[in-house]
Design a protein around this motif. Structure first.
Motif, mmCIF file in Angstrom:
data_model
loop_
_atom_site.group_PDB
_atom_site.id
_atom_site.type_symbol
_atom_site.label_atom_id
_atom_site.label_comp_id
_atom_site.label_asym_id
_atom_site.label_seq_id
_atom_site.Cartn_x
_atom_site.Cartn_y
_atom_site.Cartn_z
ATOM 1 N N GLU A 282 0.869 -1.169 0.000
ATOM 2 C CA GLU A 282 0.000 0.000 0.000
ATOM 3 C C GLU A 282 0.907 1.221 0.000
ATOM 4 O O GLU A 282 1.637 1.461 0.969
ATOM 5 C CB GLU A 282 -0.879 0.001 1.247
ATOM 6 N N LEU A 283 0.868 1.963 -1.090
ATOM 7 C CA LEU A 283 1.768 3.103 -1.267
ATOM 8 C C LEU A 283 1.013 4.407 -1.061
ATOM 9 O O LEU A 283 0.004 4.667 -1.723
ATOM 10 C CB LEU A 283 2.367 3.080 -2.676
ATOM 11 N N SER A 284 1.501 5.214 -0.139
ATOM 12 C CA SER A 284 0.921 6.543 0.084
ATOM 13 C C SER A 284 2.038 7.571 -0.051
ATOM 14 O O SER A 284 3.217 7.202 -0.144
ATOM 15 C CB SER A 284 0.286 6.616 1.480
ATOM 16 N N PRO A 285 1.730 8.836 -0.038
ATOM 17 C CA PRO A 285 2.795 9.837 -0.144
ATOM 18 C C PRO A 285 3.796 9.823 1.009
ATOM 19 O O PRO A 285 4.891 10.358 0.879
ATOM 20 C CB PRO A 285 2.018 11.158 -0.167
ATOM 21 N N VAL A 286 3.428 9.191 2.125
ATOM 22 C CA VAL A 286 4.322 9.223 3.285
ATOM 23 C C VAL A 286 4.925 7.869 3.629
ATOM 24 O O VAL A 286 5.805 7.782 4.486
ATOM 25 C CB VAL A 286 3.619 9.800 4.533
ATOM 26 N N TYR A 307 10.068 7.284 -10.896
ATOM 27 C CA TYR A 307 9.074 8.279 -11.295
ATOM 28 C C TYR A 307 8.977 8.372 -12.813
ATOM 29 O O TYR A 307 9.875 7.932 -13.555
ATOM 30 C CB TYR A 307 9.449 9.644 -10.727
ATOM 31 N N ALA A 308 7.906 9.018 -13.265
ATOM 32 C CA ALA A 308 7.650 9.130 -14.705
ATOM 33 C C ALA A 308 8.760 9.915 -15.410
ATOM 34 O O ALA A 308 9.023 9.688 -16.597
ATOM 35 C CB ALA A 308 6.300 9.790 -14.931
ATOM 36 N N ARG A 341 10.906 11.550 2.709
ATOM 37 C CA ARG A 341 10.562 12.618 1.762
ATOM 38 C C ARG A 341 9.135 12.378 1.300
ATOM 39 O O ARG A 341 8.563 11.301 1.538
ATOM 40 C CB ARG A 341 11.516 12.611 0.570
ATOM 41 N N LEU A 342 8.579 13.357 0.651
ATOM 42 C CA LEU A 342 7.204 13.237 0.165
ATOM 43 C C LEU A 342 7.209 12.576 -1.208
ATOM 44 O O LEU A 342 8.028 12.914 -2.070
ATOM 45 C CB LEU A 342 6.601 14.647 0.081
ATOM 46 N N VAL A 343 6.294 11.655 -1.402
ATOM 47 C CA VAL A 343 6.211 10.945 -2.679
ATOM 48 C C VAL A 343 4.883 11.276 -3.344
ATOM 49 O O VAL A 343 3.816 11.049 -2.760
ATOM 50 C CB VAL A 343 6.327 9.412 -2.459
ATOM 51 N N ASP A 344 4.960 11.833 -4.547
ATOM 52 C CA ASP A 344 3.748 12.070 -5.323
ATOM 53 C C ASP A 344 3.392 10.755 -6.004
ATOM 54 O O ASP A 344 3.964 10.382 -7.027
ATOM 55 C CB ASP A 344 3.996 13.176 -6.351
ATOM 56 N N THR A 345 2.454 10.046 -5.426
ATOM 57 C CA THR A 345 2.161 8.690 -5.907
ATOM 58 C C THR A 345 1.628 8.689 -7.344
ATOM 59 O O THR A 345 1.727 7.674 -8.028
ATOM 60 C CB THR A 345 1.150 7.991 -4.977
ATOM 61 N N GLU A 346 1.080 9.823 -7.762
ATOM 62 C CA GLU A 346 0.551 9.895 -9.137
ATOM 63 C C GLU A 346 1.661 9.760 -10.168
ATOM 64 O O GLU A 346 1.412 9.375 -11.312
ATOM 65 C CB GLU A 346 -0.169 11.232 -9.347
ATOM 66 N N THR A 347 2.872 10.110 -9.760
ATOM 67 C CA THR A 347 3.982 10.095 -10.725
ATOM 68 C C THR A 347 4.878 8.865 -10.582
ATOM 69 O O THR A 347 5.867 8.741 -11.298
ATOM 70 C CB THR A 347 4.858 11.359 -10.559
ATOM 71 N N VAL A 348 4.536 7.964 -9.664
ATOM 72 C CA VAL A 348 5.341 6.744 -9.501
ATOM 73 C C VAL A 348 4.921 5.733 -10.572
ATOM 74 O O VAL A 348 3.738 5.392 -10.692
ATOM 75 C CB VAL A 348 5.149 6.137 -8.093
ATOM 76 N N GLY A 355 14.083 -6.664 -5.411
ATOM 77 C CA GLY A 355 14.214 -7.193 -6.766
ATOM 78 C C GLY A 355 12.900 -7.585 -7.421
ATOM 79 O O GLY A 355 12.866 -7.847 -8.623
ATOM 80 N N ALA A 356 11.821 -7.632 -6.647
ATOM 81 C CA ALA A 356 10.518 -7.988 -7.221
ATOM 82 C C ALA A 356 9.828 -6.725 -7.721
ATOM 83 O O ALA A 356 9.743 -5.733 -6.994
ATOM 84 C CB ALA A 356 9.653 -8.681 -6.172
ATOM 85 N N ALA A 357 9.343 -6.780 -8.952
ATOM 86 C CA ALA A 357 8.628 -5.630 -9.520
ATOM 87 C C ALA A 357 7.153 -5.719 -9.150
ATOM 88 O O ALA A 357 6.510 -6.742 -9.385
ATOM 89 C CB ALA A 357 8.799 -5.615 -11.027
ATOM 90 N N LEU A 358 6.653 -4.652 -8.580
ATOM 91 C CA LEU A 358 5.236 -4.589 -8.231
ATOM 92 C C LEU A 358 4.550 -3.631 -9.197
ATOM 93 O O LEU A 358 5.154 -2.638 -9.623
ATOM 94 C CB LEU A 358 5.031 -4.111 -6.792
ATOM 95 N N THR A 359 3.323 -3.919 -9.502
ATOM 96 C CA THR A 359 2.572 -3.042 -10.411
ATOM 97 C C THR A 359 1.284 -2.620 -9.722
ATOM 98 O O THR A 359 0.753 -3.344 -8.865
ATOM 99 C CB THR A 359 2.233 -3.770 -11.726
ATOM 100 N N PRO A 360 0.775 -1.450 -10.103
ATOM 101 C CA PRO A 360 -0.445 -0.970 -9.443
ATOM 102 C C PRO A 360 -1.655 -1.810 -9.829
ATOM 103 O O PRO A 360 -1.775 -2.239 -10.972
ATOM 104 C CB PRO A 360 -0.566 0.474 -9.933
ATOM 105 N N GLU A 361 -2.510 -2.039 -8.841
ATOM 106 C CA GLU A 361 -3.738 -2.765 -9.138
ATOM 107 C C GLU A 361 -4.763 -1.793 -9.691
ATOM 108 O O GLU A 361 -4.788 -0.621 -9.322
ATOM 109 C CB GLU A 361 -4.270 -3.444 -7.877
#
Lengths: 362, 170
Positions: A282-286, A307-308, A341-348, A355-361
């Protein structure tokens, strides 16, 4: 396994002598609970009565000033600077020789500047302004603001003032333990501990004023969305003389007065679900809350967000630690990480964990 | 073990007693890592046994019984410390170097405790004695994982120095 390690395993796993008096007490307890299970007796706790409790301490009256129960929304430039900016200083990686050829390595920590306008747009609506304050032993603790996501990961900014000086230079580490003029711990309303790491914002700190960014991650999923209890403790100037006599000069144990500030649950920052490699995050900005179908590894060696625009945030990597704090549940199925730091999740666009790649559901 | 736990949860006193006897060493050693005074450690263990009997129905997963039990004990230790109004459960165990006269027997548990600084003891005991991983110890003791690993490092150094002083070759 090194032979030396085996020595420790063997010694710690040896049986210890259990006193006959404890065996007797346990025997009485077992007999009582057997009777209770048959409906005969209600068990009551008995303690060894030969030692009186030390009651000589005076608990100073805590003056709690509620400056605003309502969670006002406004500009939070100072909050963003301390929580996600570079007022808290980073550090280069370094090693400390410990003797015997052993070296202790410390990872690099990178803090980055924060765009406070962008931060306000991103999560200003979720920042709770507190202003709640308490004074103990000359120290005034004031909660500035806080933000938490739906998994209980977040940050609180806290100001500590003492017009006579904070006394941070008086801190020491002795056989009997560390001494600090004040300390904090955090729990939820049920008393479950919440992991805390306080980082000093050097840009706002003087001899009489300290600004801390206090990063929080839970140890239990049940702590999320609850009020936060800050337990504040300040040295009251008295010391345990009995201990000093027993342990010798210099082994002084201070007594502390304490008070609690309750921060009401704020509107929780939403988090997005990513998954892959047997992990769900679960990824949030914090922060990041990771769960696994199998017990999670004892440590995630690498956590990277891309990031994008092609840049990346290495939250944890070889010789790099850019998580403010992280904690895990006792059952090994959840890990919570607070970002520094703050993460803009829209741009991730990519999230990689060990090593495991996760993708958004969707 | 799971069957015993399930039976104890359903109110079977004999099953509960058996569970406590199986874990008595763990409870006692951990309590001793907190308290120099055996009476305090006895209080912690005895209160833990009764508290577990009363609260066993709050245990959600039998697989985590031992962790839950250890956590209840630590809460009781902390309660006793608070009642004493002492910041830390200080220890004045006999000087480690004098605790055991026969250097050929290797190291024993009480001797190791005496060789360690107080706040390192529960961490080292849970790691080496009970087999918990650093992250699990962090969750049990409610301290950051980094603190656990740094205490493990410091503890190993203290133990190594002590073993050398005692003339014990790894």
């Amino acid at each position: 396994m090194k032979h030396e390690e085996q020595l420790w395993y063997t010694a710690f796993q040896k049986e210890a002598r259990i006193p006959a008096s404890l065996e007797a007490r346990l025997g009485e307890s077992y007999a009582a609970l057997r009777r209770q299970s048959q409906g005969e007796e209600v068990i009551s706790m008995k303690r060894n009565g030969h030692r009186g409790l030390k009651t000589g301490l005076l608990i100073a009256a805590a003056v709690v000033v509620l400056l605003g129960a309502a969670l006002a929304i406004g500009a939070h430039e100072g909050f963003f600077q301390s929580a996600f900016g570079d007022g808290v200083e980073g550090q280069e990686a370094y090693s400390v020789p410990k003797g015997g050829g052993y070296t202790e390595d410390y990872p690099a920590v990178e803090r980055v500047a924060v765009d406070t306008e962008a931060a306000e747009a991103l999560l200003g609506g979720y920042v709770a302004d507190s202003g709640e304050s308490v004074t103990l032993c000359g120290y005034t603790f004031t909660v500035d603001s806080y933000v938490l996501d739906e998994n209980g990961i977040g940050v609180v900014t806290l100001d500590v003032d003492n017009p006579d000086g904070l006394g941070l230079r008086d801190a020491y580490d002795a056989y009997a333990g560390e001494y600090t003029p004040f300390y904090i711990y955090v729990t939820d309303p049920d008393g479950r501990m919440i992991d805390l790491r306080e980082l000093l914002d050097a840009s706002l700190t003087t001899d009489t004023h300290a600004r801390y960014a206090c990063y929080l991650t839970p140890f239990d999923a049940g702590s999320a969305g609850r009020d936060i209890k800050l337990s504040l403790n300040a040295a009251n100037g008295s010391f345990d003389e009995e201990m000093e006599r027993e342990l010798g000069t210099g082994q002084r144990l201070p007594f502390y007065d304490d008070a609690t500030l309750v921060l009401p649950a704020s509107e929780a920052l939403p988090a997005e679900t990513w998954s892959g490699g047997g992990l769900s995050a679960e990824l949030s900005p914090v922060g990041l809350c990771i769960t696994g179908t199998e017990p999670l590894p004892s440590s995630f060696g690498t956590i990277t967000l891309r990031y994008a625009d092609g840049s990346e945030y290495v939250a944890r990597g070889e010789g790099v630690e850019n998580l403010a704090v992280s904690s895990g549940s006792p059952d090994g199925q959840m890990v919570w990480c607070a970002f520094n730091r703050l993460v803009d999740t829209e741009t991730v666009v990519a999230l990689e964990i060990n090593g495991a790649a996760l993708t958004p559901e969707a | 073990m799971t069957e015993l736990i399930e039976r104890a949860r359903s109110g079977d006193a004999e099953a509960f007693v058996r569970l406590m006897e199986l874990h008595k060493q763990t409870l006692w050693k951990l309590a001793r890592s907190y308290f120099r005074d055996e009476a305090d450690a006895e209080d912690a263990v005895a209160e833990t046994v009764l508290a577990c009997w009363e609260r066993l129905d709050t245990l959600r997963k039998p697989a985590y019984f031992k962790t839950w039990l250890v956590r209840v004990l630590i809460n009781n230790c902390n309660d006793i410390v608070r009642r004493r109004r002492r910041l830390l459960p200080l220890d004045a165990l006999p000087e480690a170097a004098e605790a055991v006269e026969d250097a050929h027997d290797g190291l024993d548990f009480e001797e190791l405790l005496g060789a360690l600084s107080p706040r390192l003891r529960p961490v080292l005991l849970l790691y080496y004695g009970e087999g918990y991983k650093a992250r699990e110890i962090a969750a049990i003791l409610r301290i950051p994982v980094g603190t656990v690993t740094s205490r493990l490092k410091r503890g190993r150094q203290q133990l190594a120095a002590y073993a050398e002083k005692r003339g014990i070759q790894p």
